[in-house]
Design an enzyme around this catalytic site. Structure first.
Site, PDB file in Angstrom:
ATOM      1  N   LYS A 121      -8.426  12.502  -9.919  1.00 53.15           N
ATOM      2  CA  LYS A 121      -9.147  11.305  -9.493  1.00 53.15           C
ATOM      3  C   LYS A 121      -9.997  10.722 -10.624  1.00 53.15           C
ATOM      4  CE  LYS A 121      -7.699  10.771  -5.284  1.00 53.15           C
ATOM      5  NZ  LYS A 121      -6.911   9.569  -4.894  1.00 53.15           N
ATOM      6  N   ILE A 149       0.827  -1.198   0.000  1.00 60.16           N
ATOM      7  CA  ILE A 149       0.000   0.000   0.000  1.00 60.16           C
ATOM      8  C   ILE A 149       0.866   1.255   0.000  1.00 60.16           C
ATOM      9  CG2 ILE A 149      -0.201  -0.109   2.531  1.00 60.16           C
ATOM     10  CD1 ILE A 149      -2.957   1.258   2.228  1.00 60.16           C
ATOM     11  N   TYR A 168      -7.792  18.239  -8.099  1.00 60.49           N
ATOM     12  CA  TYR A 168      -8.116  17.006  -7.371  1.00 60.49           C
ATOM     13  C   TYR A 168      -9.185  16.204  -8.124  1.00 60.49           C
ATOM     14  CZ  TYR A 168      -9.328  13.901  -3.491  1.00 60.49           C
ATOM     15  OH  TYR A 168      -9.569  12.780  -2.708  1.00 60.49           O
ATOM     16  N   ASN A 219      -3.080   4.279  -2.601  1.00 63.68           N
ATOM     17  CA  ASN A 219      -3.820   5.074  -1.625  1.00 63.68           C
ATOM     18  C   ASN A 219      -3.278   6.489  -1.464  1.00 63.68           C
ATOM     19  OD1 ASN A 219      -5.456   5.616   0.936  1.00 63.68           O
ATOM     20  ND2 ASN A 219      -3.353   5.671   1.723  1.00 63.68           N
ATOM     21  N   THR A 228      -9.884  12.623   8.495  1.00 64.95           N
ATOM     22  CA  THR A 228      -8.448  12.633   8.244  1.00 64.95           C
ATOM     23  C   THR A 228      -7.922  14.067   8.221  1.00 64.95           C
ATOM     24  OG1 THR A 228      -8.742  12.773   5.848  1.00 64.95           O
ATOM     25  CG2 THR A 228      -8.665  10.553   6.810  1.00 64.95           C
ATOM     26  N   VAL A 252     -14.050  10.942   5.368  1.00 60.51           N
ATOM     27  CA  VAL A 252     -13.367  10.239   6.454  1.00 60.51           C
ATOM     28  C   VAL A 252     -12.635  11.257   7.316  1.00 60.51           C
ATOM     29  CG1 VAL A 252     -11.769   8.360   7.015  1.00 60.51           C
ATOM     30  CG2 VAL A 252     -13.081   8.291   4.880  1.00 60.51           C
TER      31      VAL A 252
END
Length: 246
Positions: free
Chosen positions: A153, A7, A149, A82, A186, A184
């Site tokens: 993606k 990862i 971004y 990731n 983060t 999430v």
């Protein structure tokens, strides 16, 4: 026989939740990140320090990582792209050349390159092979201030679909999917909430999500991603959202 997870960005955020989930399910973990995680739970994780925002030396480094694995004793191998960055928030014209280069490098070029190397190096491995790309709902929905971004993606999503078509056409191909982890709790969310309304017009929505306890914990989303990986009830190249599996 060994089950292996490789990862990128496994040292923090969503990556640390993924590492925890796979580690608890008897996977041998190799985490590639710019910094080390010093927590005790990472003592059994092989951590490799590598700056994924730079192309130089990346191909050789990742090839060497794969070549250290004895393919004859691997039961299953999963590679998760990731590592990523939101980058500078604001309209495209407010980004410098280096801002644009950095986000496209980490979010798009590096995953493309590492995916290519993984496919090449494991082509003759006969164990089940899987690539999971951590994407974002921003790949399908434009946000004011997130043009880089969103676009980076979206490129990952199309790469996922295209590589799946290619791998389905060859013997011993690799399965590949992309997953949207949702909102999430983060450091990226912290960065978003600090934005000004001028640079990110939707900032209040993300502030409200935090204040309403709507953000998902990293260990929860890590377990959800592991669960989706384990299901295998989707087509190769699928773009999946964890919220659909709750």
């Amino acid at each position: 026989m060994k089950k292996i997870l490789i990862i990128t960005g496994g040292n923090k955020g969503i990556g640390s939740g993924i590492v925890s989930a796979y580690k608890n399910n008897s996977y041998q973990i190799i985490s590639i990140a710019r910094t080390l995680n010093q927590l005790d739970e990472y003592k059994e994780v092989k951590q490799i320090v590598l700056d994924l925002s730079k192309t130089e030396g990346l191909e050789n480094a990742f090839s060497q990582i794969l070549n250290t694995i004895n393919k004859d004793i691997v039961e299953r191998i999963v590679f998760i792209n990731n590592a990523g960055t939101l980058g500078k928030i604001g309209r495209l014209e407010t980004n410098s050349v280096s801002d644009i280069q950095n986000i496209i490098q980490l979010n798009t070029i590096t995953p493309f390159l590492l995916t290519s190397i993984f496919l090449k190096e494991t082509q003759n491995w006969h164990c089940p092979k899987k690539i999971i790309n951590i994407s974002s709902g921003a790949a399908a929905k434009p946000y004011y201030g997130w043009s880089l971004y969103c676009a980076s993606k979206a490129a990952i999503d199309m790469m996922t679909k295209s590589v799946a078509v290619e791998q389905e056409a060859i013997l011993n191909g690799t399965k590949i999917i992309a997953i949207y982890p949702g909102v999430v709790d983060t450091d990226m969310q912290t960065q978003i909430r600090k934005s000004s309304p001028e640079s990110f017009v939707d900032v209040q929505r993300f502030i409200d999500l935090k204040e309403s306890n709507f953000l998902v914990k990293i260990n929860t989303v890590g377990q959800e991603i592991f669960g989706i990986d384990s299901l295998e009830n989707y087509q190769n190249g699928a773009i999946l959202n964890v919220s659909d599996y709750r």
